[in-house]
Design a protein around this motif. Structure first.
Motif, PDB file in Angstrom:
ATOM      1  N   ALA A   1      -5.997  25.100  26.521  1.00 50.72           N
ATOM      2  CA  ALA A   1      -5.861  23.644  26.447  1.00 50.72           C
ATOM      3  C   ALA A   1      -4.564  23.241  25.761  1.00 50.72           C
ATOM      4  N   LEU A   2      -4.201  23.974  24.685  1.00 49.99           N
ATOM      5  CA  LEU A   2      -2.949  23.665  24.013  1.00 49.99           C
ATOM      6  C   LEU A   2      -1.749  23.938  24.910  1.00 49.99           C
ATOM      7  N   SER A   3      -1.833  24.968  25.736  1.00 48.73           N
ATOM      8  CA  SER A   3      -0.721  25.259  26.650  1.00 48.73           C
ATOM      9  C   SER A   3      -0.514  24.119  27.623  1.00 48.73           C
ATOM     10  N   VAL A   4      -1.622  23.616  28.155  1.00 44.07           N
ATOM     11  CA  VAL A   4      -1.514  22.484  29.076  1.00 44.07           C
ATOM     12  C   VAL A   4      -1.006  21.245  28.340  1.00 44.07           C
ATOM     13  N   GLY A   5      -1.540  21.039  27.119  1.00 41.37           N
ATOM     14  CA  GLY A   5      -1.102  19.871  26.361  1.00 41.37           C
ATOM     15  C   GLY A   5       0.358  19.937  25.988  1.00 41.37           C
ATOM     16  N   ILE A   6       0.833  21.138  25.617  1.00 35.23           N
ATOM     17  CA  ILE A   6       2.244  21.289  25.285  1.00 35.23           C
ATOM     18  C   ILE A   6       3.109  21.031  26.505  1.00 35.23           C
ATOM     19  N   GLY A   7       2.624  21.500  27.670  1.00 37.13           N
ATOM     20  CA  GLY A   7       3.408  21.316  28.882  1.00 37.13           C
ATOM     21  C   GLY A   7       3.551  19.862  29.263  1.00 37.13           C
ATOM     22  N   PHE A   8       2.577  19.014  28.874  1.00 36.43           N
ATOM     23  CA  PHE A   8       2.619  17.612  29.287  1.00 36.43           C
ATOM     24  C   PHE A   8       2.962  16.670  28.132  1.00 36.43           C
ATOM     25  N   GLY A   9       2.087  16.605  27.157  1.00 35.76           N
ATOM     26  CA  GLY A   9       2.249  15.547  26.159  1.00 35.76           C
ATOM     27  C   GLY A   9       2.582  16.005  24.763  1.00 35.76           C
ATOM     28  N   LEU A  10       2.439  17.298  24.445  1.00 34.54           N
ATOM     29  CA  LEU A  10       2.645  17.741  23.081  1.00 34.54           C
ATOM     30  C   LEU A  10       3.975  18.451  22.881  1.00 34.54           C
ATOM     31  N   GLN A  11       4.835  18.466  23.876  1.00 35.28           N
ATOM     32  CA  GLN A  11       6.078  19.209  23.736  1.00 35.28           C
ATOM     33  C   GLN A  11       6.978  18.602  22.668  1.00 35.28           C
ATOM     34  N   SER A  12       6.941  17.289  22.514  1.00 31.02           N
ATOM     35  CA  SER A  12       7.766  16.672  21.477  1.00 31.02           C
ATOM     36  C   SER A  12       7.261  17.047  20.088  1.00 31.02           C
ATOM     37  N   ILE A  13       5.918  17.132  19.933  1.00 34.40           N
ATOM     38  CA  ILE A  13       5.358  17.510  18.636  1.00 34.40           C
ATOM     39  C   ILE A  13       5.738  18.948  18.293  1.00 34.40           C
ATOM     40  N   VAL A  14       5.606  19.836  19.274  1.00 30.67           N
ATOM     41  CA  VAL A  14       5.985  21.233  19.038  1.00 30.67           C
ATOM     42  C   VAL A  14       7.474  21.339  18.759  1.00 30.67           C
ATOM     43  N   GLN A  15       8.285  20.552  19.458  1.00 26.80           N
ATOM     44  CA  GLN A  15       9.727  20.565  19.230  1.00 26.80           C
ATOM     45  C   GLN A  15      10.053  20.130  17.808  1.00 26.80           C
ATOM     46  N   ASN A  16       9.387  19.086  17.330  1.00 23.76           N
ATOM     47  CA  ASN A  16       9.609  18.641  15.960  1.00 23.76           C
ATOM     48  C   ASN A  16       9.125  19.683  14.954  1.00 23.76           C
ATOM     49  N   PHE A  17       8.016  20.351  15.267  1.00 26.56           N
ATOM     50  CA  PHE A  17       7.482  21.380  14.374  1.00 26.56           C
ATOM     51  C   PHE A  17       8.478  22.531  14.228  1.00 26.56           C
ATOM     52  N   VAL A  18       8.992  23.017  15.354  1.00 21.77           N
ATOM     53  CA  VAL A  18       9.969  24.117  15.312  1.00 21.77           C
ATOM     54  C   VAL A  18      11.252  23.660  14.620  1.00 21.77           C
ATOM     55  N   SER A  19      11.669  22.437  14.882  1.00 12.33           N
ATOM     56  CA  SER A  19      12.869  21.913  14.225  1.00 12.33           C
ATOM     57  C   SER A  19      12.678  21.835  12.723  1.00 12.33           C
ATOM     58  N   GLY A  20      11.483  21.464  12.282  1.00 11.87           N
ATOM     59  CA  GLY A  20      11.206  21.432  10.848  1.00 11.87           C
ATOM     60  C   GLY A  20      11.300  22.801  10.212  1.00 11.87           C
ATOM     61  N   MET A  21      10.804  23.825  10.910  1.00 10.64           N
ATOM     62  CA  MET A  21      10.941  25.188  10.389  1.00 10.64           C
ATOM     63  C   MET A  21      12.415  25.600  10.306  1.00 10.64           C
ATOM     64  N   ILE A  22      13.217  25.215  11.308  1.00 12.34           N
ATOM     65  CA  ILE A  22      14.645  25.539  11.286  1.00 12.34           C
ATOM     66  C   ILE A  22      15.342  24.824  10.128  1.00 12.34           C
ATOM     67  N   LEU A  23      14.991  23.570   9.898  1.00  9.03           N
ATOM     68  CA  LEU A  23      15.607  22.828   8.791  1.00  9.03           C
ATOM     69  C   LEU A  23      15.283  23.470   7.452  1.00  9.03           C
ATOM     70  N   MET A  24      14.060  23.937   7.292  1.00  9.65           N
ATOM     71  CA  MET A  24      13.686  24.564   6.025  1.00  9.65           C
ATOM     72  C   MET A  24      14.329  25.931   5.858  1.00  9.65           C
ATOM     73  N   ALA A  25      14.581  26.620   6.973  1.00 12.49           N
ATOM     74  CA  ALA A  25      15.160  27.958   6.887  1.00 12.49           C
ATOM     75  C   ALA A  25      16.684  27.889   6.730  1.00 12.49           C
ATOM     76  N   GLU A  26      17.377  27.168   7.615  1.00  8.22           N
ATOM     77  CA  GLU A  26      18.842  27.095   7.559  1.00  8.22           C
ATOM     78  C   GLU A  26      19.328  26.088   6.531  1.00  8.22           C
ATOM     79  N   ARG A  27      18.569  25.052   6.281  1.00 10.59           N
ATOM     80  CA  ARG A  27      18.871  24.024   5.289  1.00 10.59           C
ATOM     81  C   ARG A  27      20.225  23.347   5.524  1.00 10.59           C
TER      82      ARG A  27
END
Length: 791
Positions: free
Chosen positions: A620-646
């Protein structure tokens, strides 16, 4: 001018100490797991040593021999229980009612839980045995040590036993699930059959003729070996117990008043205030009367009846305490000197309601027991159920009709009267059409639900009043807790939490009452409530109240531990390091998220969720990411990058999408930027990765400020340049090193642009310094007759 404060390298001793401390902590946290995983990894490179062989031999084949007998006995017991349940379900002469089906379901649930636990334990042994067999290899190698060969043979033999037990546990677990499904289907069919059962209409002469022909069958239960052979003793004991409760109830209430229980009547205050003040005394009186009824019946049944007393005696033993509670709680409210003493009209309208309700519950449980035990013939049983259904409806209509004439109850009494009349009309039509069982079940369920609701509300109000008295900031109990470090606010929070827990338990009790098919028996309610705690297994996931409570407790404890640890890291440990505010914030955020991820994994483990159970969630998450949750996942990954690279840290001044402000917080999804007007701009983390961002404080502590001035071509440039440098030198906020610089940045036909570049301590002061410089330049240019132009 102010000299710049350039930060040089501090003493390296503290840095070395910090690094060593962090390395030591990391070693302590990770050393044990690393060691545990390193040993098996190195095992394939060499044959098992003598020490490994001794451990394996001592445990009897990895410990399987020590527990195999216990597990096999558990599986044998589970098999025997499943056979018994199956035999009962397949019996054609067995009259299985709702109670019997609940007992069978509880046994099947226990078997399912036991086999599931055994399955988990056996699976662990199977995994360990397979791992060791993979290490030793399937066959003996050349010049192999005989002890290794012997160990392999023992492990292979144990592996067969483990896999056999694993297969049996899976089989029994599947059989238990199937039996639970069969019992649920049987219960549904039984309820549907009871509701749709139709007899001869009471309007037909055939109905009454059948009643006359059943007289010998009805009398058979009163004979020596019948269910009601001791009917006289049962009747005397029941009447005596109710009489004793009625006599002792006012005496108990009087003793409670002398003991200090607060009790007021509506003559002193309003009805609501009187009930709120007297709720503890009302509940205690009901509980003591219930205990009196139960103890009296136990003494009577032990002295007069046989060893077990029969099924009817058991029903009376469960019903009389309930009747005692209703009567004991009703006297302080409806009695002559009760709460309604100041409202005589309402008291007369409700006179006898407590006794009527208690006797209705008693008769309801007896009629249900008569049906289950086939005490009377079907026609007489139908007559009794028909009379009970119509009597309940008439009593309810009469009670609400009298309440409708009172001023204080006119708001709800007409609505209740209308509902009671509707239910009575439905019951009457059902009786006349021959659906007496439906009318009896409907009225019995409504009576049980209404009584349960009244009891739950009474207990809930009493529990809340007790907590208010205990945790009163000026009370004795709170005064004794204050020296322990519990503030008044904390005690209030504890009181609210305990009140919520009590309300949840009472709601579960009401839900258990509503789940019964019209019975108000303590046995039925207790079995339903126990099933809520034991739970059920759906698609391999155990769903039960104890699991939910354990997960809630784990989350609460984890929240407190994580918060305290976070405060210690922030206030005690990080100040001893040389890390800036951005690094500290990143460390705290990563620690918080990792801690909650571990807590989530622990909750999944407690709930019994595995990768197979989460397959549909991942899909279900795969389908949701493919349609409506991709922006949320993108922000989540970006947040991890910001905390790591700073590239952006907390405290930095940034400019993004035309907005400029200080970074206040970097979360896993978005970043908060405080603007100059006091508002907060929430920016998704993906914008910091995909768009251009100006970080004004990333390169260092100082910042450059450039101001442009247009002057005519006829202006004395040296004079204008000296004036600009002089103005800049007079400002204390501007650094002297590097010195201010004036350059010509643009030429036009009638004007040229002069740029003044200065260095300041912080980019946050740029706006104020710019305003001050502009004011000073304007005044000096006017004083020296230097003209500014916009052309």
């Amino acid at each position: 001018m102010q000299e710049p404060h350039l930060t040089g390298p501090e003493t390296r001793r503290r840095t070395r100490f910090t690094c060593r401390s962090a390395f030591l902590a990391l070693t302590l946290l990770c050393g044990v797991p690393i060691t545990g995983h390193t040993a098996p990894a190195a095992a394939p490179q060499a044959a098992p040593t003598t020490t490994q062989k001794a451990v394996v031999d001592k445990n009897g084949g990895l410990g399987w021999t020590a527990v195999s007998d216990t597990i096999n006995r558990q599986l044998e017991d589970s098999s025997a229980t499943l056979k018994q349940i199956l035999n009962v379900l397949n019996r054609t002469d067995a009259n299985l009612g709702s109670t019997e089906l609940d007992n069978l379901s509880a046994r099947a649930q226990r078997v399912q839980q036991n086999t599931q636990d055994a399955l988990t334990q056996i699976q662990n042994y199977d995994d360990i045995t397979d791992s060791y067999l993979q290490i030793l290899g399937p066959k003996a190698a050349e010049n192999e040590d005989p002890s290794v060969t012997e160990q392999r043979a023992r492990l292979q033999q144990n592996s067969q036993g483990v896999k056999s037990a694993l297969m049996r546990s899976k089989l029994y677990n599947l059989q238990a699930k199937q039996l639970n499904s069969a019992i649920a289907t049987r219960r549904t069919r039984l309820q549907n059959a009871a509701l749709s059962e139709r007899t001869v209409s009471p309007l037909a002469p055939k109905f009454w003729h059948a009643l006359l022909t059943e007289r010998p069958e009805n009398k058979s239960s009163l004979h020596e070996d019948g269910v009601l052979s001791a009917w006289m003793m049962l009747l005397i004991g029941t009447a005596g117990t109710l009489f004793l409760i009625g006599i002792a109830s006012p005496v108990i209430l009087r003793l409670l008043k002398r003991a200090g229980a607060k009790f007021r009547s509506s003559a002193e205050t309003g009805v609501k205030d009187a009930l709120a003040s007297s709720i503890i005394a009302i509940t205690l009186n009901g509980i003591l009367c219930a205990l009196l009824g139960g103890i009296t019946w136990l003494i009577w049944s032990a002295a007069v009846l046989d060893a077990d007393g029969g099924p009817i005696a058991a029903v009376l033993g469960e019903s009389l305490p309930i009747c005692g509670f209703i009567i004991g709680a009703g006297l302080p409210v409806f009695g002559r000197k009760g709460v309604l003493e100041g409202n005589p009209n309402e008291r007369r309208a409700l006179r006898g309601v407590d006794w009527m309700l208690a006797l209705s519950i008693l008769v309801l449980n007896l009629l249900r027991s008569f049906r289950a035990q086939d005490v009377f013939g079907p026609t007489l049983q139908t007559v009794l159920e028909m009379a009970f259904s119509l009597a309940i409806g008439i009593c309810a209509i009469d009670t609400f009709r009298r309440l409708g004439k009172q001023d204080d109850t006119r708001q709800f009494a007409p609505t209740a009267l209308g509902l009671s009349s509707l239910i009575f009309g439905i019951s009457l039509i059902a009786v006349l059409l021959g659906y007496v069982s439906f009318a009896f079940s409907l009225n019995g369920w409504l009576l049980s639900l209404g009584t349960g609701l009244a009891v739950v509300v009474l207990l809930g109000l009493c529990w809340r009043s007790i907590l208010d008295h205990l945790f009163d900031p000026e009370g004795r109990f709170s005064a004794r807790l204050h020296p322990l470090g519990l503030s008044s606010r904390r005690l209030t929070q504890i009181g609210v939490l305990l009140s919520g827990i009590g309300n949840i338990l009472l709601l579960l009790l009401l839900f258990s009452i509503a789940q019964t098919d019209g019975s108000f028996s303590m046995g039925d309610i207790g079995s339903r409530l126990r099933l809520l705690f034991v739970g059920n297994t759906i698609h391999g996931v155990k769903i039960s109240l104890d699991t939910v409570v354990l997960c809630v407790v784990l989350v609460s404890v984890a929240y407190y531990i994580i918060r305290q640890t976070k405060h210690w890291i922030r206030d005690r440990f990080l100040p001893t390091t040389q890390l800036d505010i951005g690094a500290r914030t990143s460390i705290l955020s990563i620690f918080t998220y990792c801690s909650w991820i571990l807590v989530g994994l622990g909750i999944l483990s407690i709930a019994g969720l595995s990768v197979q159970n989460l397959t549909w969630v991942v899909s279900a998450l795969s389908v949701g990411i493919g349609f409506g949750l991709q922006s949320i996942v993108q922000n989540f990954v970006s947040g991890m990058i910001l905390m790591a690279e700073r590239p952006v840290r907390v405290g930095d001044m940034v400019e993004i999408a035309g907005a400029k402000g200080d970074v206040k917080r970097i979360s896993i999804r978005a970043t908060d930027i405080g603007l100059g007007d006091g508002s907060t701009l929430i920016v998704p983390n993906s914008q910091f990765i995909t768009s251009s961002v100006k970080n004004c404080t990333l390169s260092g502590s100082t910042s450059a400020l450039t101001l442009n001035f247009k002057v005519p071509t006829t202006t004395d440039l040296e004079k204008a340049k000296s004036l600009l440098i002089e103005v800049a030198a007079q400002r204390s906020e501007i650094l002297s090193n590097p010195a201010p610089v004036v350059r010509i940045s643009a030429l036009a036909s009638f004007s040229l642009t002069m740029s003044l570049t200065v260095r300041i301590l912080s980019a946050r002061d740029a706006s104020a310094i710019q305003d001050a410089i502009l004011f000073d330049v304007f005044r000096r240019f006017n004083a020296e007759n230097v003209t500014l132009t916009t052309a």
